[in-house]
Design an enzyme around this catalytic site. Structure first.
Site: not given
Ligand code: ASP
Length: 330
Positions: A18, A67, A100
């Site tokens: 994100t 991620s 995250t």
């Molecule tokens: N979709 C995101 C990730 O790549 C979530 C984030 O980064 O907050 O994990």
């Protein structure tokens, strides 16, 4: 801004997430993944405007993914990249920009394989780079400051102006900015503007594995306990070839009677079982029943992190008793 020769140099490894995501407009805070647009390391630094502000930043593109798509092979490569960068006398520290969703798993995996004297700081953001009141800028800036601080050595998570150990940190909310916490224990430090304040000493473990083991991890699954869990999941994991199972048990660290039976059968087949807790905080200790069933107590390591440690132990060829010792020595 250009690089400033009087400042230290920090490497920034971008993996996507994100913190690198571009939404359709500033109000796109929930479904920005739909556009599947993420910037690379250099563009992220450029958009945040921190090049040469308080460190020179060397951008390194690693991945531009969500991620949830990170793999153990990515961890092995990431660890390799960190080791090379830590050997570079010109680099004071490393920041890894990460989604995250699985950030705590990557931080923990890296902490188990990196024995380094420089800070390796993982950060991410809860709101996309283009979102209203995004935390991407502040989190990247705080991470760069932490990565420039010679008092920090090893893998940490810096987010929302807090410094967490990879062992204790956990994502505790789907959306809020303060989602990352070290439940009950709290962060080890804080960032207030330029000040990096270390508030308490950390519980350090000497446990380290060769990062190459991450390339070839055996199957280890997590069985999540709930009322009515009948052990069918555990039997399916065994049938799928799991070499280890982590039980994400009820509070103190226990499953339903039917799960206990399925676990005993799995242990009898030579599968190594670690008892963890779905509370994701607090200690799971040896109980009489677990000792007798040859189930390993997961200590304060939550299920997703216990899974990684168990897989690394199995990859290294440790026996059940040696793995028990590893968990006890944490
Ligand atoms: N979709 C995101 C990730 O790549 C979530 C984030 O980064 O907050 O994990």
């Amino acid at each position: 801004m250009a690089q400033n020769p009087t400042l230290t140099q920090v490497a920034f490894i971008a993996t996507g997430g994100t913190i690198a995501s571009i939404g359709t407009d500033q109000f796109d805070l929930l479904d920005y993944n739909a556009s599947n647009k993420r910037v690379d390391a250099a563009e992220l630094i450029e958009r945040v405007g921190i090049q040469g502000e308080f460190a020179n930043i060397r951008p390194i593109n690693f991945r531009q993914i969500d991620s949830t798509a990170i793999t153990n092979h990515d961890w092995a490569e990431l660890a390799e990249a960190c080791l090379k960068l830590c050997d570079d006398p010109g680099i004071a520290g490393i920041v890894i920009g990460h989604g995250t969703a699985s950030l705590e798993e990557t931080a923990w995996a890296l902490s188990l394989v990196l024995s380094v004297k420089k800070p390796v700081i993982l950060t991410g953001s809860m709101r996309p780079l283009t979102g209203i009141s995004t935390d991407a800028h502040a989190n990247l800036a705080a991470a760069v400051r932490a990565a420039s601080d010679p008092r920090l050595a090893g893998v940490y998570v810096v987010i929302n102006d807090e410094i967490h150990t990879s062992r204790s940190v956990s994502k505790t909310h789907t959306l809020r900015l303060g989602a990352f916490q070290s439940p009950w224990i709290g962060p080890i430090g804080y960032l207030d503007g330029p000040n990096v304040r270390l508030a308490r000493s950390e519980q350090r473990s000497a446990l380290r594995f060769n990062h190459r083991l991450l390339k070839d991890l055996p199957r280890v699954d997590i069985a999540y306990s709930h009322i009515g869990a009948d052990g069918v999941g555990i039997r399916a994991f065994v049938a799928a070839g799991a070499r280890g199972i982590v039980s994400a048990g009820f509070g103190p660290g226990m499953g339903t009677p039917a799960e206990s039976l399925a676990i005993r059968n799995a242990v009898a087949e030579g599968i190594v079982v670690v008892q963890s807790s779905r509370t994701n905080s607090g200690l799971v200790v040896d109980s009489k029943e677990n000792i007798e069933a040859r189930i390993i107590a997961g200590s304060d390591i939550g299920p997703v992190k216990a899974r990684i440690l168990l897989a690394l132990c199995l990859a290294k060829g440790y026996s059940r008793d040696e793995i028990d010792q590893q968990f006890k020595s944490l």
